[in-house]
Design an enzyme around this catalytic site. Structure first.
Site, PDB file in Angstrom:
ATOM      1  N   THR A 183       1.009  -1.084  -0.099  1.00 17.22           N
ATOM      2  CA  THR A 183      -0.100   0.025  -0.058  1.00 17.22           C
ATOM      3  C   THR A 183       0.897   1.068  -0.064  1.00 17.22           C
ATOM      4  O   THR A 183       2.109   1.111   0.263  1.00 17.22           O
ATOM      5  CB  THR A 183      -1.036   0.048   1.377  1.00 17.22           C
ATOM      6  N   LYS A 440     -15.278  15.792  11.393  1.00 13.97           N
ATOM      7  CA  LYS A 440     -16.284  15.899  12.380  1.00 13.97           C
ATOM      8  C   LYS A 440     -16.748  17.287  12.833  1.00 13.97           C
ATOM      9  O   LYS A 440     -15.783  17.943  13.591  1.00 13.97           O
ATOM     10  CB  LYS A 440     -15.920  14.781  13.446  1.00 13.97           C
ATOM     11  N   TRP A 445     -20.730  13.840  11.756  1.00 14.25           N
ATOM     12  CA  TRP A 445     -20.108  13.598  10.488  1.00 14.25           C
ATOM     13  C   TRP A 445     -20.425  14.417   9.350  1.00 14.25           C
ATOM     14  O   TRP A 445     -21.716  14.859   9.230  1.00 14.25           O
ATOM     15  CB  TRP A 445     -20.477  12.293  10.205  1.00 14.25           C
TER      16      TRP A 445
END
Ligand code: ADP
Length: 541
Positions: A183, A440, A445
């Site tokens: 990754t 946030k 959210w």
């Protein structure tokens, strides 16, 4: 139990998959357009002959079962040869991401234990910069078109020249490693995943299904997605198994040369990240009628969220169909695909578009669920947000030689993706954010992905990335970084007015930054961490 009476021990190997292309579809072509515009074209029959020579050469150089053979290459036919030859020789193909910093490359090559490197001559200077940290590499094979390989390195073509077409490879266990990828390490050190022969073969079968990517012998596929990024999404394997032609753009990913290639080669499928497709869309809009894309039946777009406006514009203005796919390095990579189901055909166009702009539902054998902070599995109500978890035969069960990240795997056998999603009653996953990009505000959210998708539908906006700005009262508030199309600059109020009907008031960005370009990751995704670093304190005054 009465056991099945079938040959369950017949191994699912990549060698069988590549042999199929080379044997049954020996006449189908494989095309590479080089940087200077010249074209290399040969047929699967020649390809397969060269693969066997390369596999012989690797064995002669001492590559044995489990040895890691790295590649540092652009998208071209010889890289595709390595895709087949390394696993056939029993080795593990480790595609190094040439866009990473040399420090990361050194760490990755060393961690993976690479012992042989196949490298494009144009990338030798990059190798020089991490060579010291990758001391395990004992053989360097250089792909050079004109000049001879430097002292101490081997020349790819000379190696093949000396070998026989007959390759009698070692026996392959379907569970042994065939390829590995790291990754990009946006959080912490890069982590490696080893794909087994079995997982890659099963992934290929599922990816080729008509209701997945629908790849078949008739296809001509443009591989825009880098071959060092999750094995180019597995497309080279799909092509080899079905005999579909592959068209490699090497390293030139500018929209106009790509469109020239798509038209000239009568491409039927193309795959890449949304930022590439955004550029292609702009070029098509600016030059109506210049390219004949009538052969193109589908574009596979994934890697980050595909704006609904992009799907709509491609189809309405240019007759090009976009299929969105979601996946990760850890999922080989295909996990979900956005396809309109039969009963959705009767929906309004707008509703169907909305469904296609989700990340879609899982491909066969991949299971999806999402959980809240306490680990409770959430309902598929289209609203509840939680972390997406997946499992399946081509999902990583652990990282390679890494004990630090074991918390990404749940005790009951799921992989925690780090994506914050809702799942609706159709099973369609909608990504609101990556956990590390979440905004946030006062404990609530806000989905950056939804905001940026809406912004990218504005006629004057080319690209938009929404990220968290620190705020004295609300902790975080959304900030939008926007790249405009040439010409007029809209007032910030105009953008807020445009978004207002679609979102709750507290979702609307506190400010807009007009930039010439957005920072991107090594595979072309918006790099929100860089935006946060540079502009995150804007609201603190
Ligand atoms: P990197 O971490 O370097 O981006 P990956 O390719 O493994 O490498 O990235 C996987 C991530 O990309 C997913 O976890 C998800 O956040 C994002 N992603 C992939 N496809 C999509 C998509 N269709 N829509 C939204 N996000 C996507």
């Amino acid at each position: 139990m009465i056991p099945g009476t079938m040959m369950d021990d017949c191994p699912l190997t990549l060698t069988a998959l590549f042999a199929r292309g080379g044997t049954f579809f020996a006449r189908n072509d494989i095309v590479t357009r080089r940087l200077d515009g010249s074209v290399h074209r040969y047929a699967y029959g020649d390809y397969w002959r060269r693969v066997r020579r390369l596999a012989n050469a690797l064995s002669r150089l001492g590559v044995k079962s489990g040895d890691r053979v790295a590649t540092l290459c652009w998208n071209h036919y010889r890289h595709f040869e390595a895709y087949a030859a390394v696993p056939a020789a029993g080795g593990i193909l480790h595609t190094l991401n040439l866009r990473l910093h040399p420090t990361d490359l050194g760490y990755i090559a060393n961690h993976a234990g690479d012992s042989v490197l196949i490298v494009d001559s144009s990338l030798l200077p990059l190798y020089e910069r991490f060579k010291g940290a990758a001391g395990g590499i004992r053989e360097v094979i250089v792909i050079a078109d004109d000049e001879p390989a430097p002292q101490g390195c081997r020349d790819y073509e000379a190696l093949l020249e000396a070998e026989s077409d007959v390759f009698d490879g070692p026996p392959i266990d379907e569970r042994q490693g065939a390829a590995m990828c790291y990754t990009s390490g946006t959080t912490g050190r890069p982590k490696g995943v080893v794909y087994s022969h079995r997982s890659t073969v099963l992934h290929t079968l599922a990816a080729c299904m008509t209701d997945s990517l629908g790849i078949c012998e008739n296809d001509r596929i443009l591989v825009v997605v880098p071959m060092f990024h999750a094995n180019a999404w597995g497309i080279p394997f799909c092509a080899a198994m079905t005999g579909a032609s592959l068209i490699f753009p090497e390293r030139d990913l500018r929209p106009e040369p790509l469109l020239d290639l798509m038209a000239a080669e009568r491409l039927t499928v193309a795959a890449g990240v949304p930022t590439i497709w955004g550029g292609i869309l702009a070029a098509l809009d600016e030059n109506p009628g210049r390219w004949d894309l009538s052969a193109l039946r589908t574009t596979i777009v994934g890697g980050s969220a595909v704006p609904q406006a992009m799907i709509d514009r491609f189809e309405q203005r240019h007759g090009v169909r976009v299929v969105q796919a979601w996946g990760m390095t850890e999922t080989n990579p295909l996990g979900t695909l956005s396809r309109v189901k039969r009963h959705m055909q009767g929906w309004s166009r707008e509703r169907r578009l909305e469904a296609r702009a989700t990340q879609g539902y899982a491909v066969p054998f991949v299971d999806t669920r999402h959980v809240d902070d306490a680990g409770r599995v959430l309902a598929w109500d289209g609203k509840s947000l939680g972390e997406l978890e997946v499992r399946g035969p081509w999902v990583a069960g652990r990282y390679y030689d890494n004990d630090e990240q074991q918390d990404r795997f749940t005790p009951d056998g799921w992989f925690k993706t780090g994506d914050i999603v809702a799942i609706d009653a159709e099973g369609c996953v909608r990504i609101a954010d990556r956990a590390k990009d979440v905004i946030k505000s006062g404990g609530e959210w806000i989905s950056s992905v939804e905001l940026e998708n809406a912004l990218m539908a504005h006629p004057l906006v080319r690209e938009a990335a929404v990220f968290a700005g620190r705020h004295p009262k609300w902790d975080e508030r959304p900030l939008a970084a926007v790249v405009l199309k040439a010409g007029e600059t809209p007032a910030k109020e105009e953008l807020t007015r445009y978004l207002a009907p679609k979102f709750a008031k507290f979702w609307l960005p506190d400010d807009y930054l007009f930039l010439d370009e957005l920072p991107k990751t090594s595979v072309g995704k918006f790099k929100k961490s860089a935006l946060r670093e540079k502009y995150g304190d804007l609201l603190l005054g």
